[in-house]
Design a protein around this motif. Structure first.
Motif: not given
Length: 555
Positions: A103-104, A156-157, A161-162, A203-206
Motif C-alpha cells: 500500500x506504500x 503486490x501485483x 500496476x498502480x 486496485x480500483x479503490x486505490x
C-alpha cells in the motif's frame, strides 16, 4: 499485369441483385474505434536483430521515418486505439520488491526506462497528437518473484500496476483503461479469474482515492471461452464490477462463434465488448480463410453479429520478418539498414471501417437480402456511413433502402483485388434508395452528410411529432441516467418538464410553450394534448409543472 482472378472479378457479366434495408430507428452498439497493439520501434523483436552495444534493435529508424509510419496509422488510417506490449516477462521493472508494504509505493525503486514503460508512453503521446484517444496497458508478463495465489500476491501485483498508471500520468498520459494482464490463460502471465477479481477489488479503490478514473478492460484473454469463464467470476462480484469499463477478448485457437459467450456477459452487465487482438495470419486457428478480405468479413461479423464496439489488429507496424499477415504495415530492412515500409492489404480493408466510423457513432440496422453481401450502417451527428462487402466472386447490384434518412449524396471509397481506397464517383439518392454495383471480393464504404438531430426529436428520425411526445412521456421521471431517446432534450440526464418545453419549441407547427403567467392565444390540438400529458404526469409524479402559455413566434 492483372491476375486472372482480378480480371474475372471486374469483368464478370453476371450481376445479381441484393437489397439492404437501413433503419435508423433500430440502434445497436456505440462504436469505440479501431486500433492495434504496439511495440516500440527500436525493440529488437520488431526487426528480429540486436545491437549488443546499445541493447536495442540493430536496425535504427530515424525520427522522420518513425513519424511517417505514425502518420500512416493514426492520420491516414485514423486508428484511435493503442495497446502497448509492455513489459516483457521478467523485464525488471520492479526486479526486487520495493518494500514490504504493497500500500506504500516507492517509485524510485522501479525501472520504467525504455520499453518497460516510458517508451510506450512516448509512443502514445505521439499517437495522441494524431487523434488517438483510447489507450490501455496490458502487461505481457510479471516479475518472477510475484505470485498469483494469496491476498498479498494480489496486493503486490496491484501495486505494480498502480506504479505504471502513476508513472504514465507523471509523463502526461492519464490512462482511461487498464488490463490486469494480457492473455491470462497463456503461459507468460497465467492467472485465474479469482486473482484478476481480487486485483481489481484492490486496485480500483486505490486508483479512485488517488484521483484516477481508470477503468479495467477484462479479461483480455487469448480466446473467448477462457475469457468468458474468467469474466463471469469477475463480474459476479459487485465491488469488482463497478470498476470494469469493458469486456475484451482475443480470437485464437477456437471458433469465432464462442464470442457469443462474451456477448452474453456484455449484455447482462451493460458493458461494451472489444476484440483487442487478432490477425489475418491467425484466421486459420479460428476456422476462417486466411486472407485480407476474410479479415474484412471478420470485422463485419464481430460488429454485426456480436455487437463488438472496438476492433484491434495484432500489430499496427512490425518487421517484415514475421510476415505481412500479422501487421497492417510491414517495416522492411536489410540487416541494419531500414528500407521503408509496405502498406499491406489488411491496412486497406481495415481502413474501409476505421477511416469513416468515428468513436461515438451508433450502429443501426442494415439488413441484407443476400448472405453474400455483408452490410453494416453507422449514424453520427452529421454522417451516415454504410459499409458493404461483396464476398462472392461475381459483381452484385446493391440497393439500399434508407427508410426516410435524409441523405442526398454519397461519397464512395472501395478496396478490391486491384484497388486500394479507390475514390469513386459519388451517387445521388433517388427517392429513399441508393443503388451501386460492387465487384466481386470488394469492400465499399458510402458516406453521406445528414442534418443534425434537433433536441426535441427524441425518436431521432428528423421529424418532430407525437411519437417524440410519447417517448418523453414514457421516460418522464427518469433521473440521472436518461438518454436523449428516452426524452432528455437538455442533456442533464433526466426527463422532466424542461425537456417537454424543448420538444414543444421544436414542434413542427411553430407553437412554442413559454413559462410565464401572461394571457395567450388558443393552442393547437397537439399542443393542447401535450399540456394535458404534462399535467397528468406531473400530478402522478407529485412534481410541480411549469406554468405555460403559447407564443406563435418561434424562439
Amino acid at each position: 499485369m492483372l491476375s486472372t482472378l482480378a480480371l474475372a472479378t471486374l469483368s464478370s457479366n453476371r450481376v445479381s441483385a441484393a437489397t439492404v434495408l437501413v433503419d435508423s430507428a433500430i440502434r445497436y452498439q456505440t462504436m469505440d474505434g479501431f486500433g492495434s497493439s504496439e511495440r516500440v520501434f527500436d525493440d529488437p523483436h520488431v526487426f528480429d536483430n540486436f545491437n549488443p552495444a546499445t541493447g536495442r534493435a540493430a536496425t535504427v529508424m530515424t525520427t522522420a521515418q518513425q513519424e511517417a509510419v505514425l502518420d500512416r496509422l493514426y492520420t491516414d488510417l485514423k486508428l484511435t486505439r493503442v495497446r502497448p506490449a509492455n513489459p516483457d516477462n521478467g523485464s525488471g521493472m520492479e526486479a526486487v520488491n520495493d518494500n514490504n508494504d504493497p500500500n506504500v509505493t516507492d517509485l524510485s525503486k522501479f525501472n520504467f526506462s525504455w520499453k518497460n514503460l516510458d517508451a510506450h508512453v512516448d509512443y502514445i503521446t505521439r499517437a495522441r497528437e494524431r487523434g488517438a484517444n483510447n489507450f490501455f496497458l496490458s502487461p505481457l508478463g510479471r516479475e518472477p518473484w510475484m505470485g498469483t495465489t494469496t491476498a498479498n500476491d494480489a496486493a503486490e501485483y496491484s501495486e505494480w500496476l498502480f506504479a505504471q498508471v502513476k508513472r504514465s500520468a507523471d509523463r502526461g498520459v492519464r490512462l482511461p483503461f487498464l488490463s490486469v494482464a494480457n492473455e491470462p490463460s497463456y503461459s507468460r502471465n497465467t492467472m485465474s479469474g479469482q486473482f484478476i477479481r481480487d486485483v481489481i477489488k484492490n486496485l480500483g479503490p486505490r486508483l479512485r482515492a488517488d484521483g484516477f478514473e481508470t477503468q479495467f478492460v477484462t479479461p483480455d484473454d487469448v480466446r473467448s471461452s477462457d475469457g468468458a469463464s474468467k469474466a463471469a467470476i469477475i463480474l459476479a462480484d459487485p465491488i469488482a464490477r463497478q470498476y470494469v469499463g469493458a469486456l475484451a477478448t482475443h480470437l485464437y485457437d477456437e471458433s469465432v462463434h464462442n464470442v457469443a459467450q462474451m456477448k452474453a456477459l456484455a449484455d447482462q452487465y451493460g458493458l461494451p465488448l472489444w476484440m483487442t487482438e487478432f490477425t489475418a495470419g491467425a484466421m486459420g486457428t479460428a476456422g476462417l480463410p486466411q486472407n485480407a478480405f476474410s479479415w474484412g468479413s471478420l470485422m463485419h461479423d464481430l460488429i454485426s453479429n456480436y455487437d463488438v464496439s472496438a476492433v484491434d489488429y495484432l500489430w499496427g507496424s512490425f518487421g517484415e520478418w514475421e510476415g505481412n499477415a500479422t501487421t497492417l504495415i510491414s517495416l522492411n530492412n536489410t540487416g541494419a539498414a531500414y528500407d521503408g515500409y509496405t502498406l499491406n492489404k489488411t491496412y486497406y480493408t481495415t481502413g474501409q471501417f476505421s477511416r469513416f466510423i468515428e468513436p461515438g457513432a451508433e450502429r443501426i440496422k442494415a439488413e441484407s437480402s443476400d448472405a453474400g453481401v455483408q452490410t453494416t450502417a453507422y449514424l453520427s451527428d452529421s454522417e451516415l456511413v454504410l459499409v458493404a462487402i461483396n464476398t462472392d466472386s461475381a459483381s452484385k447490384e446493391i440497393t439500399f433502402d434508407l427508410s426516410g434518412i435524409p441523405a442526398e449524396q454519397f461519397a464512395r471509397i472501395r478496396t478490391s483485388l486491384i484497388e486500394n481506397w479507390a475514390t469513386l464517383p459519388s451517387i445521388a439518392v433517388s427517392g429513399s434508395t441508393l443503388t451501386a454495383t460492387l465487384p466481386g471480393n470488394s469492400i465499399e464504404t458510402f458516406v453521406a452528410s445528414i442534418p443534425a438531430i434537433v433536441a426535441g426529436d427524441f425518436s431521432e428520425n428528423w421529424v418532430i411529432n407525437a411519437a417524440d411526445l410519447a417517448l418523453w412521456r414514457t421516460g418522464f421521471g427518469t433521473n440521472g441516467e436518461a438518454s436523449h431517446m428516452q426524452g432528455d432534450a437538455d442533456g442533464d440526464r433526466d426527463v422532466d418538464g424542461a425537456d417537454f418545453l424543448v420538444w414543444q419549441r421544436d414542434l413542427g407547427d411553430g407553437v412554442s410553450i413559454v413559462a410565464t403567467n401572461a394571457a395567450v392565444p388558443e393552442p393547437t390540438a397537439m399542443a393542447l394534448l401535450a399540456i394535458g400529458s404534462l399535467a397528468l404526469l406531473c400530478r402522478s409524479m407529485a412534481r410541480p409543472c411549469p406554468k405555460m402559455v403559447f407564443d406563435r413566434e418561434r424562439a
